[in-house]
Design a protein around this motif. Structure first.
Motif, PDB file in Angstrom:
ATOM      1  N   UNK A 158       0.828  -1.212   0.000  1.00 24.96           N
ATOM      2  CA  UNK A 158       0.000   0.000   0.000  1.00 24.96           C
ATOM      3  C   UNK A 158       0.861   1.261   0.000  1.00 24.96           C
ATOM      4  N   UNK A 159       2.000   1.215   0.697  1.00 23.90           N
ATOM      5  CA  UNK A 159       2.877   2.390   0.732  1.00 23.90           C
ATOM      6  C   UNK A 159       3.351   2.721  -0.692  1.00 23.90           C
ATOM      7  N   UNK A 160       3.658   1.662  -1.426  1.00 18.19           N
ATOM      8  CA  UNK A 160       4.108   1.864  -2.802  1.00 18.19           C
ATOM      9  C   UNK A 160       2.965   2.416  -3.661  1.00 18.19           C
ATOM     10  N   UNK A 161       1.793   1.803  -3.516  1.00 19.51           N
ATOM     11  CA  UNK A 161       0.642   2.227  -4.320  1.00 19.51           C
ATOM     12  C   UNK A 161       0.220   3.660  -3.997  1.00 19.51           C
ATOM     13  N   UNK A 162       0.290   4.025  -2.703  1.00 17.96           N
ATOM     14  CA  UNK A 162      -0.133   5.376  -2.303  1.00 17.96           C
ATOM     15  C   UNK A 162       1.031   6.368  -2.337  1.00 17.96           C
ATOM     16  N   UNK A 163       2.193   5.861  -2.714  1.00 17.28           N
ATOM     17  CA  UNK A 163       3.412   6.679  -2.830  1.00 17.28           C
ATOM     18  C   UNK A 163       3.745   7.428  -1.537  1.00 17.28           C
ATOM     19  N   UNK A 164       3.769   6.654  -0.462  1.00 13.94           N
ATOM     20  CA  UNK A 164       4.191   7.202   0.837  1.00 13.94           C
ATOM     21  C   UNK A 164       5.231   6.247   1.438  1.00 13.94           C
ATOM     22  N   UNK A 165       5.873   6.684   2.518  1.00 13.44           N
ATOM     23  CA  UNK A 165       6.857   5.843   3.211  1.00 13.44           C
ATOM     24  C   UNK A 165       6.460   5.721   4.670  1.00 13.44           C
ATOM     25  N   UNK A 166       6.707   4.560   5.240  1.00 15.20           N
ATOM     26  CA  UNK A 166       6.553   4.456   6.689  1.00 15.20           C
ATOM     27  C   UNK A 166       7.913   4.195   7.299  1.00 15.20           C
ATOM     28  N   UNK A 167       8.103   4.670   8.542  1.00 16.28           N
ATOM     29  CA  UNK A 167       9.436   4.561   9.131  1.00 16.28           C
ATOM     30  C   UNK A 167       9.637   3.225   9.840  1.00 16.28           C
ATOM     31  N   UNK A 168       8.623   2.776  10.560  1.00 12.00           N
ATOM     32  CA  UNK A 168       8.751   1.526  11.333  1.00 12.00           C
ATOM     33  C   UNK A 168       7.430   0.803  11.330  1.00 12.00           C
ATOM     34  N   UNK A 169       7.494  -0.489  11.619  1.00  7.02           N
ATOM     35  CA  UNK A 169       6.260  -1.255  11.750  1.00  7.02           C
ATOM     36  C   UNK A 169       6.379  -2.088  13.021  1.00  7.02           C
ATOM     37  N   UNK A 170       5.423  -1.941  13.919  1.00  5.76           N
ATOM     38  CA  UNK A 170       5.484  -2.753  15.130  1.00  5.76           C
ATOM     39  C   UNK A 170       4.210  -3.587  15.265  1.00  5.76           C
ATOM     40  N   UNK A 171       4.392  -4.764  15.871  1.00  3.52           N
ATOM     41  CA  UNK A 171       3.289  -5.707  16.038  1.00  3.52           C
ATOM     42  C   UNK A 171       3.076  -5.896  17.526  1.00  3.52           C
ATOM     43  N   UNK A 172       1.872  -5.653  17.991  1.00  3.45           N
ATOM     44  CA  UNK A 172       1.588  -5.696  19.430  1.00  3.45           C
ATOM     45  C   UNK A 172       0.317  -6.470  19.714  1.00  3.45           C
ATOM     46  N   UNK A 173      -0.008  -6.543  21.006  1.00  4.96           N
ATOM     47  CA  UNK A 173      -1.282  -7.133  21.395  1.00  4.96           C
ATOM     48  C   UNK A 173      -2.157  -6.008  21.932  1.00  4.96           C
ATOM     49  N   UNK A 174      -2.716  -5.238  21.027  1.00  9.20           N
ATOM     50  CA  UNK A 174      -3.531  -4.106  21.427  1.00  9.20           C
ATOM     51  C   UNK A 174      -4.967  -4.576  21.621  1.00  9.20           C
ATOM     52  N   UNK A 175      -5.649  -3.970  22.563  1.00 14.99           N
ATOM     53  CA  UNK A 175      -7.021  -4.398  22.797  1.00 14.99           C
ATOM     54  C   UNK A 175      -8.031  -3.433  22.184  1.00 14.99           C
ATOM     55  N   UNK A 176      -7.675  -2.154  22.092  1.00 14.88           N
ATOM     56  CA  UNK A 176      -8.680  -1.198  21.648  1.00 14.88           C
ATOM     57  C   UNK A 176      -8.627  -0.915  20.146  1.00 14.88           C
ATOM     58  N   UNK A 177      -7.473  -1.039  19.536  1.00 15.58           N
ATOM     59  CA  UNK A 177      -7.378  -0.696  18.114  1.00 15.58           C
ATOM     60  C   UNK A 177      -6.647  -1.791  17.342  1.00 15.58           C
ATOM     61  N   UNK A 178      -7.057  -1.967  16.091  1.00 18.28           N
ATOM     62  CA  UNK A 178      -6.404  -2.987  15.254  1.00 18.28           C
ATOM     63  C   UNK A 178      -5.123  -2.458  14.662  1.00 18.28           C
ATOM     64  N   UNK A 179      -5.058  -1.154  14.557  1.00 16.45           N
ATOM     65  CA  UNK A 179      -3.851  -0.567  13.997  1.00 16.45           C
ATOM     66  C   UNK A 179      -3.788   0.907  14.345  1.00 16.45           C
ATOM     67  N   UNK A 180      -2.603   1.492  14.204  1.00 17.03           N
ATOM     68  CA  UNK A 180      -2.483   2.927  14.387  1.00 17.03           C
ATOM     69  C   UNK A 180      -1.293   3.424  13.574  1.00 17.03           C
ATOM     70  N   UNK A 181      -1.285   4.715  13.362  1.00 19.46           N
ATOM     71  CA  UNK A 181      -0.210   5.325  12.594  1.00 19.46           C
ATOM     72  C   UNK A 181       0.199   6.588  13.326  1.00 19.46           C
ATOM     73  N   UNK A 182       1.490   6.691  13.682  1.00 17.55           N
ATOM     74  CA  UNK A 182       1.928   7.864  14.435  1.00 17.55           C
ATOM     75  C   UNK A 182       2.307   8.978  13.475  1.00 17.55           C
ATOM     76  N   UNK A 183       2.468  10.186  14.007  1.00 13.86           N
ATOM     77  CA  UNK A 183       2.814  11.329  13.161  1.00 13.86           C
ATOM     78  C   UNK A 183       4.215  11.170  12.573  1.00 13.86           C
ATOM     79  N   UNK A 184       5.022  10.289  13.197  1.00 18.47           N
ATOM     80  CA  UNK A 184       6.362  10.079  12.646  1.00 18.47           C
ATOM     81  C   UNK A 184       6.378   8.936  11.630  1.00 18.47           C
ATOM     82  N   UNK A 185       5.205   8.405  11.322  1.00 13.21           N
ATOM     83  CA  UNK A 185       5.121   7.364  10.292  1.00 13.21           C
ATOM     84  C   UNK A 185       5.370   5.953  10.801  1.00 13.21           C
ATOM     85  N   UNK A 186       5.184   5.731  12.105  1.00 15.60           N
ATOM     86  CA  UNK A 186       5.302   4.366  12.632  1.00 15.60           C
ATOM     87  C   UNK A 186       3.934   3.687  12.586  1.00 15.60           C
ATOM     88  N   UNK A 187       3.895   2.540  11.970  1.00 17.60           N
ATOM     89  CA  UNK A 187       2.655   1.767  11.899  1.00 17.60           C
ATOM     90  C   UNK A 187       2.660   0.726  13.009  1.00 17.60           C
TER      91      UNK A 187
END
Ligand SMILES: [Zn+2]
Length: 251
Positions: A158-187
């Protein structure tokens, strides 16, 4: 096999043994019944007729704690006499786990080899090696690795298709959200998405990557998501209806 420490599940009235009690032996809950008897000179223990619990006959004045302590001290004796089905330490064997929307039956294996692997034929199985007590952790570790792989692949796409970059990707056990994106581009994503149908994980990636471009949920954000991810409606509905089930697995 040495017995693991007992845990009290139910505290009977400390004044007198009364009502149901339970012992936890090797992960199994064993029901305990107390019966006060004026003629009893000491605590007498016997198995229930069905072999699945115990009955304690106690003299008058016996405290609930004393009765429970007595039952606890006899854990080995009780374990040996439990019906064979109840003697199995509690494991995940025979239960199932959903991966990418497919239900896999957990199957133990011995010998050397990969600790956990997927077998699709003749029927979907998740083959797990090693001791039963480590099964849960092995399966969770496996699912987290699989989740990261799928999440990275979809996010990169998707980053390629939308022509954006993300800085990091982290995988957690979150209870309230399935995903999030920080202002610094961390997914950040929940590893539990690996259990959902693939289109759902894929949509969550499209959603979060779109936030790199649009840090809001305005019309332009949704245009971007819908343009790149045709199964957005399917995934949003699925998460609304079934999302909670991803937290209800035996893990
Ligand atoms: Zn969002």
């Amino acid at each position: 096999m040495p017995l693991s420490p007992l845990k009290r599940l139910f505290t009977p009235d400390p004044g007198k043994p009364d009502g149901p009690d339970r012992l936890l032996i090797e992960g199994r809950e064993v029901p305990v019944r107390y019966r006060a008897n004026a003629q009893a000179r000491r605590i007498i223990m016997r198995m229930e007729k069905d072999g699945r619990g115990i009955v304690l006959t106690v003299p008058p004045g016996t405290s609930g704690n004393a009765a429970h302590e007595f039952a606890s001290s006899q854990a080995g004796w009780i374990w040996q006499r439990l019906s064979p089905a109840d003697q199995q330490p509690e494991t995940l064997i025979g239960s199932s786990v959903t991966i990418r929307g497919i239900e896999y039956v957990i199957e133990p294996a011995s010998g050397r080899g990969t600790p956990v692997h997927i077998r699709d034929l003749p029927s979907p199985q998740l083959v797990v090696r090693g001791d039963a007590e480590h099964m849960r952790r092995r399966i969770t570790d496996f699912l987290k690795r699989e989740a990261r792989r799928d999440l990275e692949k979809a996010s990169r796409g998707y980053a390629q298709a939308m022509q954006v970059d993300f800085s990091r990707l982290s995988v957690r056990d979150t209870t309230s959200r399935w995903g999030s994106c920080s202002s610094t581009g961390t997914l950040s994503y929940s590893w539990r998405l690996i259990m959902a149908p693939p289109k759902v994980l894929d949509y969550v990636c499209a959603h979060e990557v779109a936030h790199i471009e649009q840090m809001n949920h305005g019309p332009e954000f949704w245009n971007l998501v819908y343009r790149h991810c045709p199964h957005t409606d399917f995934a949003r509905t699925w998460l609304k209806r079934h999302g909670h089930t991803l937290h209800k697995l035996p893990l």
